[in-house]
Design an enzyme around this catalytic site. Structure first.
Site, PDB file in Angstrom:
ATOM      1  CG  ASP A  49      -0.354   0.028   2.517  1.00  0.00           C
ATOM      2  OD1 ASP A  49       0.878  -0.133   2.599  1.00  0.00           O
ATOM      3  OD2 ASP A  49      -1.087   0.213   3.517  1.00  0.00           O
ATOM      4  CB  SER A  50       4.589   1.716  -0.063  1.00  0.00           C
ATOM      5  OG  SER A  50       4.814   0.589  -0.888  1.00  0.00           O
ATOM      6  CG  ASP A  88       0.316  -4.023   2.138  1.00  0.00           C
ATOM      7  OD1 ASP A  88       0.280  -4.860   3.054  1.00  0.00           O
ATOM      8  OD2 ASP A  88       1.135  -3.087   2.090  1.00  0.00           O
ATOM      9  CE  LYS A 118       3.023  -5.863   3.911  1.00  0.00           C
ATOM     10  NZ  LYS A 118       2.513  -4.723   4.723  1.00  0.00           N
ATOM     11  CD  GLU A 120       0.437  -1.408   8.148  1.00  0.00           C
ATOM     12  OE1 GLU A 120       0.114  -0.642   9.094  1.00  0.00           O
ATOM     13  OE2 GLU A 120       0.959  -1.001   7.093  1.00  0.00           O
ATOM     14  CD  GLU A 187       7.794  -0.405   7.784  1.00  0.00           C
ATOM     15  OE1 GLU A 187       6.847  -1.099   7.371  1.00  0.00           O
ATOM     16  OE2 GLU A 187       8.036   0.758   7.375  1.00  0.00           O
TER      17      GLU A 187
HETATM   18  O1  KIV Z   1       3.511  -1.083   1.645  1.00  0.00           O
HETATM   19  C1  KIV Z   1       4.645  -1.565   1.583  1.00  0.00           C
HETATM   20  O2  KIV Z   1       5.392  -1.370   0.623  1.00  0.00           O
HETATM   21  C2  KIV Z   1       5.090  -2.366   2.721  1.00  0.00           C
HETATM   22  C3  KIV Z   1       6.537  -2.713   2.790  1.00  0.00           C
HETATM   23  C4  KIV Z   1       7.310  -1.501   3.087  1.00  0.00           C
HETATM   24  C5  KIV Z   1       6.798  -3.820   3.723  1.00  0.00           C
HETATM   25  O3  KIV Z   1       4.319  -2.699   3.558  1.00  0.00           O
END
Ligand code: KIV
Length: 275
Positions: A49-50, A88, A118, A120, A187
């Protein structure tokens, strides 16, 4: 019979089985073209989600939506063949209840065809992770610095730099592992804590700013290629693509303005008669 060798995509259980073995190599990708390149060298491609910050210029990952993740997840699946693609789950798509999480994750799996998701959170997400895994959804956890919580934690700061903070972070990692996650991103945590977590859990730890003690590593692709204007301390720049791209765009703009592009070799002529 086809002469092409079939390439089998890595699965969540394949990655789970790498605990304590060969390092798990992961990078992010949001597009088919970068996925094609990353796929040749990495075990896991994370559609992080970055992308909200990197592609869309948001200050945080909070505004990212499920539709944005599904669109890019599908693109990455089309561009890759062998890596496990993990998508994510964005803020607001899974935290309210296990049922909400299942509905969102099932949409991601069905609409992107990715191999895992994924999410959090540690102890607070353990029940949800167990619920998802029992129902066929492979989950990668994410503990330590959890950027979706930026509005409650206040800043993107490294975690566990005083020993008093270690116990809750270690408990988070253990809870995620015990709930059935196949791996966990750790992280921005202090090195000794990363080592403790890695020896305490039975699943691979994937570090980002969490030292070489982890079972694998992940970076944001644009950060390591030198395309991001600001990067955290833990990022090593393996490339400096910004100036090369800038030069190409500036050359193009100059040639369009001087009418030297397109040249004769880029122009269609008339088809010869009879062809
Ligand atoms: O969103 C993302 O790119 C991430 C990584 C930095 C692990 O969660």
């Amino acid at each position: 019979m086809s002469t092409q060798q079939e390439i089998r995509r890595l699965t969540a259980p394949d990655i789970r089985a790498r605990k304590g073995g060969e390092p798990v190599v992961c990078l992010t990708s949001y597009h088919a073209h970068t996925a094609r390149l990353v796929d040749r060298f990495c075990d896991v491609i994370l559609v992080g989600d970055s992308l909200g910050m990197v592609m869309h210029g948001f200050e945080t990952t909070v505004p990212v939506t499920l539709d944005m993740m599904i669109l890019q997840g599908h693109a990455v699946m089309r561009g890759s063949r062998q890596a496990l693609v993990v998508v994510d789950m964005p803020f607001g798509s899974y935290e309210a209840s296990k049922e909400q999480a299942f509905a969102s994750c099932a949409r991601v799996l069905k609409e992107t065809l990715c191999g895992a998701v994924k999410l959090e959170g540690g102890r607070r997400m353990a029940e949800t992770i167990a619920f998802l895994v029992e129902r066929g959804i492979p989950v990668m956890g994410h503990v330590g610095l959890t950027p979706q919580s930026i509005n409650t934690i206040g800043s993107f700061r490294a975690q566990g730099r005083v020993e008093a903070d270690w116990a809750p972070i270690e408990a988070d990692a253990k809870a995620v592992a015990d709930a059935g996650a196949f791996s966990v991103v750790v992280e921005a945590v202090e090195e000794k804590l990363a080592r403790r977590i890695t020896s305490a859990v039975a699943i691979p730890t994937i570090g980002i700013g969490a030292s070489p003690a982890c079972d694998g590593q992940i970076l944001v692709l644009e950060d390591m290629l030198g395309l991001s204007p600001r990067v955290p301390k833990f990022v090593k720049r393996y490339g400096d693509l910004g100036p090369g791209i800038e030069k190409a765009i500036s050359d193009y703009a100059g040639e369009v303005r001087s009418r030297t592009f397109p040249g004769p070799e880029h122009v269609y002529g008339m088809r010869p008669k009879g062809k």
